[in-house]
Design an enzyme around this catalytic site. Structure first.
Site, PDB file in Angstrom:
ATOM      1  N   ASN A   7      26.063  24.436 115.534  1.00  0.00           N
ATOM      2  CA  ASN A   7      27.516  24.340 115.688  1.00  0.00           C
ATOM      3  C   ASN A   7      28.045  25.751 115.946  1.00  0.00           C
ATOM      4  OD1 ASN A   7      30.258  24.053 115.442  1.00  0.00           O
ATOM      5  ND2 ASN A   7      30.201  22.960 113.484  1.00  0.00           N
ATOM      6  N   ARG A  92      27.001  20.526 118.438  1.00  0.00           N
ATOM      7  CA  ARG A  92      28.366  20.033 118.325  1.00  0.00           C
ATOM      8  C   ARG A  92      29.157  20.582 119.519  1.00  0.00           C
ATOM      9  NH1 ARG A  92      33.421  22.244 115.032  1.00  0.00           N
ATOM     10  NH2 ARG A  92      34.771  20.483 115.449  1.00  0.00           N
ATOM     11  N   HIS A 181      37.548  15.613 115.490  1.00  0.00           N
ATOM     12  CA  HIS A 181      36.864  15.244 114.231  1.00  0.00           C
ATOM     13  C   HIS A 181      36.154  13.891 114.362  1.00  0.00           C
ATOM     14  CE1 HIS A 181      40.108  17.608 111.742  1.00  0.00           C
ATOM     15  NE2 HIS A 181      39.055  18.385 111.951  1.00  0.00           N
ATOM     16  N   ARG A 242      48.368  24.718 110.845  1.00  0.00           N
ATOM     17  CA  ARG A 242      48.963  24.051 112.020  1.00  0.00           C
ATOM     18  C   ARG A 242      50.128  23.167 111.603  1.00  0.00           C
ATOM     19  NH1 ARG A 242      43.395  21.919 113.701  1.00  0.00           N
ATOM     20  NH2 ARG A 242      42.381  23.739 114.610  1.00  0.00           N
ATOM     21  N   GLU A 385      28.769  15.849 109.159  1.00  0.00           N
ATOM     22  CA  GLU A 385      28.755  15.866 110.618  1.00  0.00           C
ATOM     23  C   GLU A 385      27.384  16.268 111.155  1.00  0.00           C
ATOM     24  OE1 GLU A 385      32.471  17.995 109.917  1.00  0.00           O
ATOM     25  OE2 GLU A 385      33.060  17.394 111.937  1.00  0.00           O
TER      26      GLU A 385
END
Ligand code: ADP
Length: 398
Positions: A7, A92, A181, A242, A385
């Site tokens: 990743n 990823r 996601h 965010r 993940e």
């Protein structure tokens, strides 16, 4: 067969090596400060007492992956004897646009498609591509698979992904909702079905991935029908830094007030907003909870606004799904924040969610946290993940 999961971020890289016939994690690690002074690799052989720290210059992602391969094949703290024991590499990759709804074995066509998506994910896809290129150079005979954050959301119907703006912006520039996601939402939805002992294609599930970045997905019969992130990960929930959803007119208003460009406002909405912006304290929920406990009102407000927005999406998705069987919490805060889970779920009993504060008082463990009699089951499921990436890589290359 062993699968190496990579990743890549712009200056960091996480990796795991897994043996896939038994799904056993063999080693994992993190490289930081790639291309800047102080490059360092933290490596952990699973089961070994000590973590290995390797400080050595790494000018680019190729240097970093060479160090990762050296670590996992090291005589003392490695887990395989040579690179030949790595059967495949899974990467990823953040954005695949509309091109892919499943993971893909990487070839020239896939690479070209990912290059095309760079304009949609200018911060994320370039480092992902650097990781793929580095592996191609260092292990040219090893198959590689790309696992996309956007893929799981490609089943959304047009009514969920079309913005109400001139349609040609979608046709000409690909301006639509994509969602992110996806690997995490898919993993926890599948685990939820396993935990409830029901086929996923008979379930309505809402998954809440609450980490630094946060998103909610509505999943019917195993397929995503809506998700809170949009064209970029800025849309949807309030997050660590965010803003999530807001009136777009704010962008030009603030740009005028501060005499800055729209792009700079977007930077503020990505990096200086969210719970950090509201509280002025931190983007980390642990800091916010302790500040709120000390009476900091803006930290308290930030936590309330965050919970409100999650409830807002859960309600919307319950309406879209016409009810829900399972509500899943995952990622840093979802897994480790009982107070936030309580703030979100406590007053939803008229919607079939019977919350159990005692069962909820748990962190980081797969478990059902709603009351036994709750019509809607609330589940805590640590995301994984990397395992999902390794599974797809194994499935496509074994
Ligand atoms: P990402 O992968 O998006 O960076 P994570 O899924 O690791 O994020 O989640 C990180 C966030 O999880 C942290 O910012 C922190 O706010 C929250 N978190 C982690 N542990 C706890 C905890 N024990 N209590 C409350 N929040 C926590």
């Amino acid at each position: 067969m062993n699968v190496l999961v990579i990743n890549c971020g712009s200056s960091s890289l996480k990796y795991q090596l897994l043996e896939m016939t038994t799904e056993t994690l063999l080693a994992k690690g993190l490289v930081e400060r790639i291309g800047i002074s102080g490059s360092v690799l933290n490596h952990q052989k699973i089961g070994a007492a000590d973590k290995i720290v390797i400080e050595t210059p790494m000018d680019d992602h190729k240097d970093a992956i060479a160090q990762v391969i050296a670590a996992i094949t090291n005589e003392t703290y490695g887990v395989v004897t040579s690179m030949d024991e790595i059967g495949a590499v899974g990467h990823r990759v953040v954005h695949a646009g509309e091109k892919y709804s499943d993971s893909e074995v990487i070839n020239a066509d896939v690479l070209a498609a990912l290059e095309e998506c760079v304009e949609l994910a200018p911060l994320h896809n370039p480092p992902n591509l650097l990781g793929i290129s580095a592996c191609t150079q260092l292990m040219p005979a090893t198959p590689q698979v790309a696992v996309f954050d956007t893929a799981f959301h490609q089943t959304m119907p047009a009514e969920s992904y079309i913005y109400a703006i001139p349609y040609e912006y979608y046709e000409n520039y690909g301006v639509r909702r994509y969602g992110f996601h996806g690997t995490s939402h898919k993993y926890v939805a599948e685990r939820a079905a396993d935990m409830l002992g029901k086929p996923i294609d008979e379930l309505k599930i809402i998954t809440c991935h609450l980490g630094n970045g946060a998103s909610v997905s509505a999943i019917r019969n195993g397929k995503c029908i809506d998700t809170s992130m949009g064209f970029t990960p800025l849309e949807g929930l309030v997050m660590g830094t965010r803003s999530g959803d807001l009136d777009p007119a704010i962008i030009s208003f603030i740009a005028d007030k501060l005499d800055i460009k729209a792009d700079d406002v977007i930077g503020i909405l990505n990096k200086k907003s969210g719970v950090l912006g509201i509280s002025g304290v931190s983007s980390d929920f642990r800091d916010l909870e302790s500040a709120a406990a000390d009476g900091n009102e803006r930290a308290l407000l930030a936590l309330s606004v965050f919970a409100h927005r999650v409830r807002f999406y859960i309600g919307a998705y319950m309406a879209e799904l016409n009810g829900v069987d399972a509500l899943v919490f995952t990622a840093g805060l979802g897994e480790n924040g009982p107070d936030m889970r309580k703030a979100i779920c406590e007053n939803m009993n008229n919607l079939g969610i019977e919350f159990d504060s005692v069962r909820n008082n748990i962190r980081g463990k797969e478990t059902i946290i709603s009351a036994e009699s709750s019509k809607v089951k609330v589940l805590l499921i640590p995301t994984n993940e990397e395992l999902m990436i390794a599974r797809d890589t194994y499935r496509l290359t074994k």
